[in-house]
Design a protein around this motif. Structure first.
Motif, mmCIF file in Angstrom:
data_model
loop_
_atom_site.group_PDB
_atom_site.id
_atom_site.type_symbol
_atom_site.label_atom_id
_atom_site.label_comp_id
_atom_site.label_asym_id
_atom_site.label_seq_id
_atom_site.Cartn_x
_atom_site.Cartn_y
_atom_site.Cartn_z
ATOM 1 N N PHE A 14 -6.650 -0.551 -5.693
ATOM 2 C CA PHE A 14 -6.618 -1.839 -6.410
ATOM 3 C C PHE A 14 -8.017 -2.344 -6.788
ATOM 4 O O PHE A 14 -8.145 -3.287 -7.552
ATOM 5 C CB PHE A 14 -5.926 -2.912 -5.564
ATOM 6 C CG PHE A 14 -4.462 -2.664 -5.390
ATOM 7 C CD1 PHE A 14 -3.618 -2.647 -6.488
ATOM 8 C CD2 PHE A 14 -3.925 -2.439 -4.145
ATOM 9 C CE1 PHE A 14 -2.268 -2.402 -6.338
ATOM 10 C CE2 PHE A 14 -2.574 -2.200 -3.976
ATOM 11 C CZ PHE A 14 -1.736 -2.180 -5.081
ATOM 12 N N ASN A 15 -9.064 -1.744 -6.219
ATOM 13 C CA ASN A 15 -10.425 -2.159 -6.580
ATOM 14 C C ASN A 15 -10.952 -1.375 -7.770
ATOM 15 O O ASN A 15 -12.095 -1.564 -8.172
ATOM 16 C CB ASN A 15 -11.374 -1.957 -5.398
ATOM 17 C CG ASN A 15 -11.233 -3.067 -4.370
ATOM 18 O OD1 ASN A 15 -10.479 -4.006 -4.578
ATOM 19 N ND2 ASN A 15 -11.944 -2.949 -3.265
ATOM 20 N N SER A 16 -10.123 -0.484 -8.313
ATOM 21 C CA SER A 16 -10.595 0.345 -9.423
ATOM 22 C C SER A 16 -9.862 -0.016 -10.708
ATOM 23 O O SER A 16 -8.626 -0.040 -10.750
ATOM 24 C CB SER A 16 -10.354 1.821 -9.086
ATOM 25 O OG SER A 16 -10.281 2.576 -10.268
ATOM 26 N N ALA A 17 -10.648 -0.265 -11.760
ATOM 27 C CA ALA A 17 -10.047 -0.631 -13.046
ATOM 28 C C ALA A 17 -9.188 0.505 -13.607
ATOM 29 O O ALA A 17 -8.248 0.264 -14.359
ATOM 30 C CB ALA A 17 -11.151 -1.004 -14.034
ATOM 31 N N SER A 18 -9.494 1.748 -13.229
ATOM 32 C CA SER A 18 -8.712 2.862 -13.783
ATOM 33 C C SER A 18 -7.482 3.189 -12.929
ATOM 34 O O SER A 18 -6.563 3.851 -13.396
ATOM 35 C CB SER A 18 -9.604 4.099 -13.920
ATOM 36 O OG SER A 18 -10.141 4.426 -12.667
ATOM 37 N N GLN A 19 -7.452 2.741 -11.674
ATOM 38 C CA GLN A 19 -6.312 3.092 -10.812
ATOM 39 C C GLN A 19 -5.297 1.956 -10.639
ATOM 40 O O GLN A 19 -4.111 2.202 -10.397
ATOM 41 C CB GLN A 19 -6.826 3.512 -9.425
ATOM 42 C CG GLN A 19 -7.610 4.812 -9.451
ATOM 43 C CD GLN A 19 -8.109 5.223 -8.076
ATOM 44 O OE1 GLN A 19 -7.734 4.666 -7.062
ATOM 45 N NE2 GLN A 19 -8.989 6.208 -8.049
ATOM 46 N N ALA A 20 -5.792 0.715 -10.740
ATOM 47 C CA ALA A 20 -4.918 -0.434 -10.429
ATOM 48 C C ALA A 20 -3.668 -0.452 -11.305
ATOM 49 O O ALA A 20 -2.551 -0.667 -10.809
ATOM 50 C CB ALA A 20 -5.704 -1.728 -10.586
ATOM 51 N N MET A 21 -3.843 -0.177 -12.618
ATOM 52 C CA MET A 21 -2.695 -0.202 -13.543
ATOM 53 C C MET A 21 -1.628 0.807 -13.125
ATOM 54 O O MET A 21 -0.429 0.528 -13.167
ATOM 55 C CB MET A 21 -3.194 0.093 -14.956
ATOM 56 C CG MET A 21 -2.109 0.341 -15.968
ATOM 57 S SD MET A 21 -1.274 -1.159 -16.450
ATOM 58 C CE MET A 21 -2.268 -1.644 -17.851
ATOM 59 N N TRP A 22 -2.059 1.997 -12.686
ATOM 60 C CA TRP A 22 -1.100 3.033 -12.302
ATOM 61 C C TRP A 22 -0.303 2.621 -11.062
ATOM 62 O O TRP A 22 0.875 2.966 -10.936
ATOM 63 C CB TRP A 22 -1.816 4.368 -12.076
ATOM 64 C CG TRP A 22 -2.245 4.980 -13.371
ATOM 65 C CD1 TRP A 22 -3.506 5.036 -13.876
ATOM 66 C CD2 TRP A 22 -1.388 5.573 -14.359
ATOM 67 N NE1 TRP A 22 -3.501 5.627 -15.115
ATOM 68 C CE2 TRP A 22 -2.215 5.977 -15.437
ATOM 69 C CE3 TRP A 22 -0.012 5.802 -14.455
ATOM 70 C CZ2 TRP A 22 -1.712 6.589 -16.574
ATOM 71 C CZ3 TRP A 22 0.489 6.427 -15.596
ATOM 72 C CH2 TRP A 22 -0.355 6.817 -16.635
ATOM 73 N N ILE A 23 -0.971 1.911 -10.162
ATOM 74 C CA ILE A 23 -0.239 1.475 -8.954
ATOM 75 C C ILE A 23 0.765 0.378 -9.324
ATOM 76 O O ILE A 23 1.881 0.346 -8.808
ATOM 77 C CB ILE A 23 -1.206 1.001 -7.844
ATOM 78 C CG1 ILE A 23 -2.226 2.106 -7.549
ATOM 79 C CG2 ILE A 23 -0.430 0.682 -6.564
ATOM 80 C CD1 ILE A 23 -3.344 1.695 -6.638
ATOM 81 N N ILE A 24 0.366 -0.489 -10.246
ATOM 82 C CA ILE A 24 1.302 -1.519 -10.727
ATOM 83 C C ILE A 24 2.521 -0.827 -11.356
ATOM 84 O O ILE A 24 3.674 -1.206 -11.122
ATOM 85 C CB ILE A 24 0.610 -2.458 -11.752
ATOM 86 C CG1 ILE A 24 -0.528 -3.246 -11.103
ATOM 87 C CG2 ILE A 24 1.620 -3.394 -12.428
ATOM 88 C CD1 ILE A 24 -0.127 -4.282 -10.085
ATOM 89 N N ILE A 25 2.244 0.224 -12.149
ATOM 90 C CA ILE A 25 3.343 0.992 -12.759
ATOM 91 C C ILE A 25 4.218 1.606 -11.656
ATOM 92 O O ILE A 25 5.451 1.586 -11.740
ATOM 93 C CB ILE A 25 2.778 2.090 -13.705
ATOM 94 C CG1 ILE A 25 2.188 1.422 -14.947
ATOM 95 C CG2 ILE A 25 3.842 3.108 -14.093
ATOM 96 C CD1 ILE A 25 1.453 2.357 -15.877
ATOM 97 N N GLY A 26 3.563 2.106 -10.616
ATOM 98 C CA GLY A 26 4.306 2.691 -9.485
ATOM 99 C C GLY A 26 5.223 1.676 -8.823
ATOM 100 O O GLY A 26 6.400 1.956 -8.550
ATOM 101 N N ILE A 27 4.698 0.476 -8.588
ATOM 102 C CA ILE A 27 5.490 -0.569 -7.919
ATOM 103 C C ILE A 27 6.712 -0.925 -8.772
ATOM 104 O O ILE A 27 7.847 -0.950 -8.291
ATOM 105 C CB ILE A 27 4.635 -1.839 -7.679
ATOM 106 C CG1 ILE A 27 3.490 -1.541 -6.712
ATOM 107 C CG2 ILE A 27 5.502 -2.985 -7.151
ATOM 108 C CD1 ILE A 27 2.468 -2.653 -6.587
ATOM 109 N N ALA A 28 6.444 -1.195 -10.061
ATOM 110 C CA ALA A 28 7.537 -1.617 -10.946
ATOM 111 C C ALA A 28 8.550 -0.491 -11.133
ATOM 112 O O ALA A 28 9.757 -0.741 -11.248
ATOM 113 C CB ALA A 28 6.975 -2.066 -12.283
#
Lengths: 461, 290
Positions: free
Chosen positions: B150-164
């Motif tokens: 979550f501290n990375s601009a390139s990874q945070a979006m993918w984790i949000i996608i994972g959650i949703a």
């Protein structure tokens, strides 16, 4: 067949009646109006630990005023300001008394959401009863728009076992559970504060990968409210920086000055270069005080509200040191806390009751003492500050530790910017420091935030 | 006869009335209010609310944060919707086909449906906590370096996608499953007799027969993901460096945190228009397909 027809008509009438019935639900309005003049509705912040502190005060007031009814609507920190914003913007916010965070009041006052209390309570009474610095923070455009309920103080909590293990020597004067705290002691304690440079050096020693698996198990340092203006203002403040112009209209020429670039670089380095700060602390819900007593990090810069919980925990030995400052700078500490005001929507015929309640809570000796005994946070009333410093009742630890807070209020406290644009500044500041901690170039993060703050200010001016 | 018809329609309308009233009060009225609010501006210094017409919308055109949010919203949707659709189809197929592990799949795939998105978000925030989170311990055990998540601009979006998607895929799988159950078995039997392989029968029978269901899922999924808010509100607050600052969150921040209602409401109306365009395009596609 006839019965079926009748049933159909009845069903149709029932459904229509159910749908339109709310339109006629104001029959009892007159009785309600009379009752509402003796009812105080409070929009309240759910104070820490959810122990009904506001209800306790309401009960005490109702006991001495049996004809008054008090209704409380409480919200936790995470959703408090958003709910308050929505309610203030409604045609009728449906509360009389509101508890607010001090830097927000200029904004609320400017937008006409608050009553000028000095119209109902003489200004002299405020001056007699409230500490000068606290009173100055609630005066906006010559109006007293709220009454200070309490104040805040900040400390460096050090896990002494971890410090010993890492070979870290504590500051020369620290407080533990057995320290007898007097006013003279507080000064010596304040003078012995570490510099930030020393604090980081100690934090590096205390940062540990216990099982050598490449993952840090214990971090050296954590600043309790990660990335937030309240706790990070002293970084720039210590280097002589101000956030906003004296008239509160711009951050240009203030937040874009050398002290703030140094401050944001320092904060970024804690995470990215020195790697002593907790990277996961930006996720909402991260409970820093609990993580500290659980041993997730060795030192915490945190509020006086944690003293009781931390110092009474049998699993951890802690020393309380004064808030750090920069080597070439001055010592500054965060200050300001919750205040109580009256909604502009309160009818004039009800203001006597509402102002009496606010006055009882914050200005009377009885009310301010009851609030301090209930809430336990650094008081804003002169009576209680004096009593806290001198009375035997408060000489036992951990209450006595707040004598250090009194020292801060008198010597190092630096209030947050007083400006109607505080929400934009607060948000931009938080974003800049959070981004910097998460790896964005600190200069870029600060410049972007300044541009966004200025753009927002221009739009709503 | 006409009288009889009128009586029936009165009864029918009276049954519709409560539902219509709810739609009017809780859907239509707020839309009108939001649109009205977007035409006003509150001046902090005068404390007055003035009618500014379309000025709030004009401001949006020059607002780089708004355009960044539009881009983030579109990017999120371009990534998340195909991912969710493909996974939902695979999950639906795994449950629909008779095989030994069917019950296990059914059990696993239905779990997310019983957990709210807020609770899911909390679990994922613990797993992907930067530094010493559960996932970093796992990665480290497998010999991979620690990740900032979550501290990375390139990874945070993918984790949000994972959650949703963890929750979303299970939900959309239900519709896929319903669609699959509606395909007559005889078609597959005939194909089998003709020697058509599994892959060919999936491409030439299953997918065409599922097309209406899939279009419905796509439209609904896009609606849901355009308004995705909870994981961003609970974890990233739009960061790091605005990488997850979707339009919904930017509008919330502008209106609810900063108190700039007019500007925030203009964003909501823009989101509504953007979403309407996307949905209209999909309906057109749906119609052409029919």
């Amino acid at each position: 067949m006839k019965n079926f027809k009748f049933l159909k008509v009845l069903t149709a009438l029932f459904l229509i009646a159910v749908t339109i019935s709310p339109l006629f639900a104001n029959g009892q309005k007159e009785t309600e109006n009379k009752e509402s003049l003796r009812t105080i509705k409070i929009f309240a912040y759910q104070f820490r630990n959810d122990d009904n502190r506001t209800q306790h005060m309401a009960d005490a007031y109702m006991k001495s005023h049996p004809d008054v009814k008090i209704e409380i609507e409480e919200y936790p920190w995470d959703s408090y300001f958003q709910n308050l914003e929505v309610r203030f913007n409604a045609e009728n916010p449906d509360f009389d008394v509101v508890i607010m965070d001090i830097p927000m009041i200029a904004n609320y006052a400017e937008r006409g959401f608050l009553k000028d209390l000095s119209k109902y309570i003489p200004q002299d009474t405020f001056e007699d009863k409230i500490a000068q610095k606290s009173l100055a923070d609630v005066i906006y455009k010559n109006q007293i728009v709220a009454a200070p309920m309490q104040n805040s103080d900040q400390y460096l909590f050090i896990n002494t076992d971890m410090a010993k293990e890492a070979g870290v020597t504590l500051p020369s004067v620290v407080v533990d559970n057995n320290t007898n705290i007097t006013s003279d002691f507080a000064k010596k304690w304040g003078d012995s504060a570490w510099t930030w440079e020393k604090t980081v050096a100690a934090a590096k020693k205390m940062t540990k990968d216990l099982d050598n698996d490449g993952i840090t198990d214990v971090y050296g340092l954590h600043i309790e409210q990660a990335g937030r203006l309240y706790q990070l203002q002293p970084l720039g403040g210590s280097l002589g920086g101000s956030i906003v112009a004296p008239d509160g209209m711009t951050v240009k020429g203030y937040l874009d000055q050398e002290p703030w670039y140094k401050a944001i670089q320092f904060y970024s380095d804690l995470f990215n270069k020195d790697k002593v700060e907790v990277p996961g602390s930006f996720i909402p819900g991260y409970d820093a005080p609990k993580e500290f007593v659980n041993g997730s990090f060795a030192m915490m810069v945190g509020g006086g509200w944690n003293i009781k919980m931390i110092m009474e925990n049998p699993n951890i030995n802690v020393a309380i040191a004064a808030h750090p400052y920069f080597k070439d700078g001055i010592s500054t500490t965060p200050t300001g806390s919750w205040v109580i005001g009256a909604s502009a929507s309160v009818p004039d015929e009800k203001m006597d009751l509402v102002s009496d309640f606010i006055s009882w809570w914050t200005l009377t000796d009885e009310g301010s003492e009851l609030w301090y005994d209930t809430n336990g946070e650094l008081p804003a009333s002169k009576y209680m500050l004096n009593k806290l410093s001198t009375n035997e009742k408060y000489s036992q630890f951990p209450r006595s530790a707040q004598r250090l807070g009194v020292y801060q209020v008198m010597n190092t406290a630096q209030g947050r910017p007083v400006t109607p644009f505080y929400p934009f500044i607060n948000e931009g500041f938080d974003k800049a420091f959070t981004n910097a901690a998460q790896g964005v170039d600190p200069t870029k993060a600060l410049n972007d935030a300044i541009n966004e703050i200025e753009k927002n200010i221009q739009r709503v001016k | 006869m006409i009288k009889q018809k009128q009586k029936i329609s009165i009864l029918a309308y009276s049954f519709l009335l409560p539902a219509l009233a709810m739609i009017l009060i809780f859907k239509l009225y707020p839309i009108i209010l939001v649109t009205k609010e977007s035409l006003f501006k509150v001046s902090y210094l005068s404390g007055t609310k003035v009618f500014v017409g379309i000025n709030n919308y004009m401001d949006l055109f020059c607002d780089s944060s708004f355009w960044n949010s539009v881009w983030v919203t579109l990017k999120l949707n371009l990534l998340i919707n195909p991912v969710q659709l493909v996974i939902a189809i695979i999950m639906g197929m795994l449950i629909n086909i008779n095989h030994k592990g069917k019950m296990i799949y059914r059990f696993l795939f239905f779990i997310p449906l019983g957990v709210s998105l807020a609770v899911t978000t909390i679990y994922w925030s613990i797993i992907f906590r930067p530094g010493n989170g559960v996932m970093n311990y796992l990665l480290n055990g497998l010999g991979f370096p620690t990740q900032p998540f979550f501290n990375s601009a390139s990874q945070a979006m993918w984790i949000i996608i994972g959650i949703a998607s963890w929750k979303g895929c299970s939900f959309w799988m239900l519709f896929v499953l319903a669609g699959l159950k509606n395909i007559p078995k005889e078609i597959y039997e005939a194909a089998e007799v003709e020697g058509v392989g599994s892959l060919s029968s999936f491409i030439f029978i299953t997918l065409p027969m599922l097309s209406k269901t899939l279009l419905f899922i796509l439209v609904s999924d896009i609606c849901a993901n355009f308004m995705l808010f909870i994981p961003i509100f609970m974890i990233t607050h739009g960061g790091p460096d605005s990488s997850t600052n979707v339009l919904m969150y930017q509008a919330y921040r502008t209106s609810m945190i900063n108190g700039d209602m007019g500007h925030g409401m203009a964003m909501i109306v823009s989101l509504m228009i953007l979403l309407s365009i996307v949905i209209a395009a999909q309906f057109k596609l749906f119609k052409d397909n029919e």
